[in-house]
Write an enzyme that holds these catalytic residues in place. Structure first.
Site, PDB file in Angstrom:
ATOM      1  CD  GLU A   1      -1.164  -0.314   3.662  1.00  0.00           C
ATOM      2  OE1 GLU A   1      -1.976  -1.252   3.555  1.00  0.00           O
ATOM      3  OE2 GLU A   1      -1.087   0.409   4.645  1.00  0.00           O
TER       4      GLU A   1
ATOM      5  CB  CYS B   1       3.242   7.137   3.185  1.00  0.00           C
ATOM      6  SG  CYS B   1       3.720   5.920   4.354  1.00  0.00           S
TER       7      CYS B   1
ATOM      8  CB  CYS C   1       7.646  -5.581   8.282  1.00  0.00           C
ATOM      9  SG  CYS C   1       9.141  -5.053   9.160  1.00  0.00           S
TER      10      CYS C   1
ATOM     11  CB  CYS D   1       7.198  -2.948  15.847  1.00  0.00           C
ATOM     12  SG  CYS D   1       8.859  -2.665  15.206  1.00  0.00           S
TER      13      CYS D   1
ATOM     14  CB  CYS E   1       3.773  -2.242  13.428  1.00  0.00           C
ATOM     15  SG  CYS E   1       3.867  -2.136  11.648  1.00  0.00           S
TER      16      CYS E   1
ATOM     17  CB  CYS F   1       2.132   0.978   9.432  1.00  0.00           C
ATOM     18  SG  CYS F   1       3.772   0.349   9.254  1.00  0.00           S
TER      19      CYS F   1
HETATM   20  N1  SAH Z   1       9.982  -0.039   9.189  1.00  0.00           N
HETATM   21  C1  SAH Z   1      10.229   1.354   9.188  1.00  0.00           C
HETATM   22  C2  SAH Z   1       9.350   2.133   8.248  1.00  0.00           C
HETATM   23  C3  SAH Z   1       7.918   1.724   8.172  1.00  0.00           C
HETATM   24  S1  SAH Z   1       6.989   1.959   9.658  1.00  0.00           S
HETATM   25  C4  SAH Z   1      10.133   1.904  10.602  1.00  0.00           C
HETATM   26  O1  SAH Z   1       9.630   1.212  11.477  1.00  0.00           O
HETATM   27  O2  SAH Z   1      10.595   3.023  10.795  1.00  0.00           O
HETATM   28  C5  SAH Z   1       6.727   3.709   9.564  1.00  0.00           C
HETATM   29  C6  SAH Z   1       6.235   4.354  10.847  1.00  0.00           C
HETATM   30  O3  SAH Z   1       4.895   3.935  11.137  1.00  0.00           O
HETATM   31  C7  SAH Z   1       7.101   4.001  12.034  1.00  0.00           C
HETATM   32  O4  SAH Z   1       7.588   5.151  12.697  1.00  0.00           O
HETATM   33  C8  SAH Z   1       6.134   3.206  12.881  1.00  0.00           C
HETATM   34  O5  SAH Z   1       6.425   3.340  14.189  1.00  0.00           O
HETATM   35  C9  SAH Z   1       4.785   3.810  12.527  1.00  0.00           C
HETATM   36  N2  SAH Z   1       3.685   2.953  12.971  1.00  0.00           N
HETATM   37  C10 SAH Z   1       3.590   1.627  12.849  1.00  0.00           C
HETATM   38  N3  SAH Z   1       2.445   1.175  13.427  1.00  0.00           N
HETATM   39  C11 SAH Z   1       1.817   2.255  13.946  1.00  0.00           C
HETATM   40  C12 SAH Z   1       0.610   2.436  14.668  1.00  0.00           C
HETATM   41  N4  SAH Z   1      -0.174   1.397  15.002  1.00  0.00           N
HETATM   42  N5  SAH Z   1       0.274   3.684  15.038  1.00  0.00           N
HETATM   43  C13 SAH Z   1       1.063   4.732  14.701  1.00  0.00           C
HETATM   44  N6  SAH Z   1       2.214   4.620  14.027  1.00  0.00           N
HETATM   45  C14 SAH Z   1       2.602   3.392  13.645  1.00  0.00           C
HETATM   46 FE1  SF4 Z   2       8.357  -3.334  10.493  1.00  0.00          FE
HETATM   47 FE2  SF4 Z   2       6.200  -2.079  11.374  1.00  0.00          FE
HETATM   48 FE3  SF4 Z   2       8.322  -2.338  12.959  1.00  0.00          FE
HETATM   49 FE4  SF4 Z   2       8.445  -0.654  10.849  1.00  0.00          FE
HETATM   50  S1  SF4 Z   2       7.099  -0.463  12.639  1.00  0.00           S
HETATM   51  S2  SF4 Z   2       9.970  -2.173  11.494  1.00  0.00           S
HETATM   52  S3  SF4 Z   2       7.158  -1.806   9.398  1.00  0.00           S
HETATM   53  S4  SF4 Z   2       7.049  -4.026  12.188  1.00  0.00           S
END
Ligand code: SAH
Ligand code: SF4
Length: 359
Positions: free
Chosen positions: A95, A108, A115, A119, A122, A333
């Site tokens: 996406e 974006c 991934c 995390c 996410c 994300c």
């Molecule tokens: N993997 C990379 C880039 C993709 S994630 C990274 O983690 O930096 C991009 C951003 O989206 C990150 O800062 C992540 O913390 C944020 N993100 C992921 N899940 C989220 C959520 N549930 N609410 C708000 N931000 C989120």
């Molecule tokens: Fe991967 Fe989501 Fe963590 Fe970014 S925030 S590294 S996309 S699991």
């Protein structure tokens, strides 16, 4: 044999085309008609480049098929945020989210399908890793937008969609060149941001690029113990090492910090974060937790987020509390894909955990 020109740097693609045209006995100026169809004045298929002879178009389509993605879902949020879910040729879905803000249009983009890093907050992390995207598929997200409507061309690009860009470095390296170069998409380096959890060897490679690309580092916790709870990658590349690497980064860094209720949002935690951010003169981006990514976590209250921001500022740190954009269309994300695929969340969770160990 066919070759994916969209996954090469513009310079390399031009050389390939020049050779190929010469071998066919075409006039040298022909390359100036063909080459801009990759990025500058893109066509979805060579057949559409009607300024070229039909035989040449057919031969181009055979030698250099233009990979396309099809739009599976398009949603527009009440606040103007647009979300695109693309199906790739092998059926994987990724996406992109377009966020208009005044004269700026930030796209974006995704760098991987899924991934591996898991995390806990996410949605992409819950999905697990599917595969790396090619440079053509990463920069292609901008291209597809331009094909739909050239006025949609973004002014800014951020690698904050699905995936960890620095775990797909070769493709991301080429993509940065395509996005930035005048004979590619011509987007200024300072308008291109790579967001990463801090994959150290590739962070160093990114830092060595001479262009002024921007870096955002996803911190989310100011101590190793807390960060480990939220981000399994902490076991491999620790907060201390990441912070140390940032000291050597020549340009100003943004620190990303998702505020999670009762987890990382106390004023004491803000004090700890200030100790890290202040010497770097980093900008801290505070993001409200998007609830879709993590059903078992709660967003911080508005009052707590404001208190956190105030505390950082009081400590001399520049901090910005972001609005949550596109909430009504789950524009964060990986969420759209997770929603569409449905299925039991528990099963996805197991998968994400399987992928959460890092080699
Ligand atoms: N993997 C990379 C880039 C993709 S994630 C990274 O983690 O930096 C991009 C951003 O989206 C990150 O800062 C992540 O913390 C944020 N993100 C992921 N899940 C989220 C959520 N549930 N609410 C708000 N931000 C989120
Ligand atoms: Fe991967 Fe989501 Fe963590 Fe970014 S925030 S590294 S996309 S699991």
């Amino acid at each position: 044999m066919s070759l994916d020109l969209l996954s090469l740097t513009p310079e390399a693609a031009k050389l390939v085309l020049e050779d190929w045209l010469a071998q066919r006995g075409e006039a040298p100026y022909r390359v100036r008609q063909v080459f801009p169809r990759l990025w500058q004045r893109p066509v979805a298929r060579w057949a559409e480049a009607t300024d070229l002879a039909a035989a040449l178009r057919t031969a181009l389509a055979e030698a250099f098929p233009l990979r396309s993605m099809s739009l599976k879902t398009h949603q527009v949020s009440g606040d103007g945020t647009e979300k695109f879910l693309w199906a790739l040729e092998d059926g994987e879905a990724i996406e992109s989210v377009l966020i208009p803000e005044g004269k700026r249009r930030t796209l974006c983009i995704s760098s991987q399908a899924g991934c591996a890093l898991g995390c806990v907050f996410c949605a992409t992390g819950r999905m697990g890793f599917r595969r790396n995207l090619s440079a053509g598929e990463i920069a292609g997200q901008v291209r597809e937008l331009m094909l739909r409507d050239p006025t949609l061309k973004p002014t800014n690009v951020v690698f904050m969609g699905m995936g960890e860009p620095l775990l797909n470095w070769d493709a991301v390296d080429t993509t940065l060149t395509i996005l930035n170069r005048a004979d590619g998409l011509g987007i200024g380096a300072r308008h291109i941001t790579v967001s990463t959890v801090g994959i150290l060897p590739n962070l160093a490679r990114f830092a060595r690029r001479p262009e002024q690309f921007r870096l955002a580092v996803s911190l989310h916790a100011p101590s190793s113990t807390l960060r480990r709870e939220l981000m399994p990658i902490e076991k491999k590349y620790s907060l201390a090492e990441v912070m140390d690497a940032l000291k050597h980064f020549r340009r100003r860094v943004t620190l990303e910090y998702v505020l999670i209720g009762g987890k990382n949002d106390s004023v004491e935690t803000a004090d700890q974060l200030a100790v890290l951010a202040q010497p770097l003169e980093a900008l801290v981006n505070l993001l409200p937790l998007h609830p879709g990514g993590a059903p078992d976590l709660t967003p911080s209250s508005r009052a707590q987020m404001l208190a956190f921001e105030r505390r950082l500022k009081h400590r001399g740190v520049e901090a910005v509390l972001r609005r949550s954009r596109g909430l009504d269309i789950s524009a964060a994300c990986g969420q759209l894909r997770v929603e569409l695929e449905g299925g039991a969340p528990s099963r996805r969770k197991v998968r994400a955990e399987e992928h959460a160990h890092i080699e």
